[in-house]
Design a protein around this motif. Sequence first.
Motif, mmCIF file in Angstrom:
data_model
loop_
_atom_site.group_PDB
_atom_site.id
_atom_site.type_symbol
_atom_site.label_atom_id
_atom_site.label_comp_id
_atom_site.label_asym_id
_atom_site.label_seq_id
_atom_site.Cartn_x
_atom_site.Cartn_y
_atom_site.Cartn_z
ATOM 1 N N ARG A 231 0.659 -1.336 0.000
ATOM 2 C CA ARG A 231 0.009 0.180 -0.144
ATOM 3 C C ARG A 231 0.735 1.070 -0.117
ATOM 4 N N VAL A 232 2.040 1.248 0.679
ATOM 5 C CA VAL A 232 3.037 2.547 0.843
ATOM 6 C C VAL A 232 3.365 2.671 -0.547
ATOM 7 N N LEU A 233 4.065 1.502 -1.209
ATOM 8 C CA LEU A 233 4.379 1.652 -2.641
ATOM 9 C C LEU A 233 3.719 2.230 -3.476
ATOM 10 N N ASP B 31 3.371 11.760 -0.111
ATOM 11 C CA ASP B 31 4.547 11.782 0.730
ATOM 12 C C ASP B 31 4.090 10.898 1.997
ATOM 13 N N VAL B 32 4.766 9.583 2.059
ATOM 14 C CA VAL B 32 4.365 8.732 2.845
ATOM 15 C C VAL B 32 5.554 8.071 3.563
ATOM 16 N N ILE B 33 5.510 7.809 4.823
ATOM 17 C CA ILE B 33 6.510 7.227 5.597
ATOM 18 C C ILE B 33 6.048 5.784 5.981
ATOM 19 N N GLY B 34 6.569 4.689 5.641
ATOM 20 C CA GLY B 34 5.979 3.380 5.890
ATOM 21 C C GLY B 34 6.733 2.991 7.039
ATOM 22 N N LEU B 35 6.015 2.411 7.967
ATOM 23 C CA LEU B 35 6.597 2.100 9.240
ATOM 24 C C LEU B 35 6.046 0.602 9.576
ATOM 25 N N GLY B 36 5.638 -0.150 8.342
ATOM 26 C CA GLY B 36 5.026 -1.533 8.514
ATOM 27 C C GLY B 36 6.199 -2.587 8.509
ATOM 28 N N GLY C 295 10.204 -3.976 8.690
ATOM 29 C CA GLY C 295 11.276 -3.651 9.242
ATOM 30 C C GLY C 295 12.585 -3.463 8.330
ATOM 31 N N GLU C 296 12.527 -2.322 7.691
ATOM 32 C CA GLU C 296 13.588 -2.097 6.348
ATOM 33 C C GLU C 296 14.121 -0.804 6.686
ATOM 34 N N PRO C 297 15.667 -0.780 6.995
ATOM 35 C CA PRO C 297 16.435 0.391 6.914
ATOM 36 C C PRO C 297 16.189 1.239 5.635
ATOM 37 N N ASP C 298 16.224 2.223 5.988
ATOM 38 C CA ASP C 298 15.941 3.540 4.727
ATOM 39 C C ASP C 298 17.476 3.870 4.351
ATOM 40 N N PHE C 299 18.491 3.173 4.621
ATOM 41 C CA PHE C 299 19.632 3.664 4.135
ATOM 42 C C PHE C 299 20.008 2.746 2.943
ATOM 43 N N ASP C 300 20.904 3.120 1.755
ATOM 44 C CA ASP C 300 21.229 2.246 0.775
ATOM 45 C C ASP C 300 22.312 1.206 1.337
ATOM 46 N N THR C 301 22.186 -0.019 0.559
ATOM 47 C CA THR C 301 23.091 -0.957 0.917
ATOM 48 C C THR C 301 24.608 -0.442 0.787
ATOM 49 N N PRO C 302 25.562 -0.529 1.875
ATOM 50 C CA PRO C 302 26.919 -0.063 1.621
ATOM 51 C C PRO C 302 27.679 -0.132 0.422
ATOM 52 N N GLU C 303 28.408 0.710 0.045
ATOM 53 C CA GLU C 303 28.958 0.684 -1.375
ATOM 54 C C GLU C 303 29.853 -0.360 -1.499
ATOM 55 N N HIS C 304 30.606 -0.636 -0.570
ATOM 56 C CA HIS C 304 31.656 -1.876 -0.689
ATOM 57 C C HIS C 304 30.678 -3.269 -1.150
ATOM 58 N N ILE C 305 29.661 -3.359 -0.517
ATOM 59 C CA ILE C 305 28.862 -4.717 -0.626
ATOM 60 C C ILE C 305 28.295 -4.687 -1.854
#
Length: 305
Positions: A21-23, A31-36, A38-48
């Motif tokens: 639904r958020v997607l 403009d919506v913040i999904g709190l359903g 458990g997903e970090p909102d950071f990008d996967t680190p570059e070296h990974i």
Amino acid sequence: MQPAKRLLNVKPSETLAITNRVLEMKRAGEDVIGLGAGEPDFDTPEHIRQAAIDAINEGHTRYTHSTGIPELKQAIVNRLRINNNLEYRPEEIIVSCGGKHVLANAVLAICEEGDEVIIPSPYWVSYPHMVHLAGAKPVLMPTDPDRGFAIDLNGLRDAITPRTKAILFCNPVNPTGAVYTSQETDELVEVLRETQAVIITDELYDSMTYDGVNVRSLGTYPELKHRVITVNGVSKSYAMTGWRIGYGAGPVEYISQMSKIQSHTTSNPTSVSQWAAVTALNGPQDCVEAMVKVFKQRRDYVYDI
């Protein structure tokens, strides 16, 4: 069509319904913040990310061993030793398509018709449905917010019956965020000694604790280790939710049965994601520390307001 009877008590994941639904709302420009989820909102680190690109360019895009590449199993062994004080051998490790997949494999490998699985409540929404899929019965055991959502030991004793096949334990607790103290864990183990049930312990959030609080894995108790399956993954710690890599550690007798199921369902976890996970687990861990620092700042802000 009449569905299989084991599906009558199973509903689609509420978490994924919220996420979908958020997607949809975001695609509509809201403009919506999904709190359903458990997903970090950071990008996967570059070296990974680069490790995955390198894996593609090096041709690591074929089938792998159904339970994971040796390099990843060894990285998991090393990381469990460093982070959790757990000692396992590669043959006691299974790599699956996310922590959820490991949990489902474990429940299916252990439970059958008529068995009971104790689940402390509040619980992650998929736990009871996994139990229903195995034909077993979830036994929900409420916890008290005034006690920090810790399991009531007398209530646990009352819930255990001759039909209790497994106990689904989560620490840190999803969704309450509670973390068991060392004393609470010691007291819990005293009760768990009284049953021969398999203990499936979900520790996906073990890296995301604050204020010096640490998680003690139930697998570190020698008297329990022979019937503990520890479940973890890279989704939360390394912001790799979409990469779908989780892992389980436990006695070979359990892991081998989980492997049978996996060999007939998914064949193997995604090859490229496995190589990225090797780099995540073996590489510098400052990216995890940086994310946890920001999460703590957000938690403190929300708590204050």
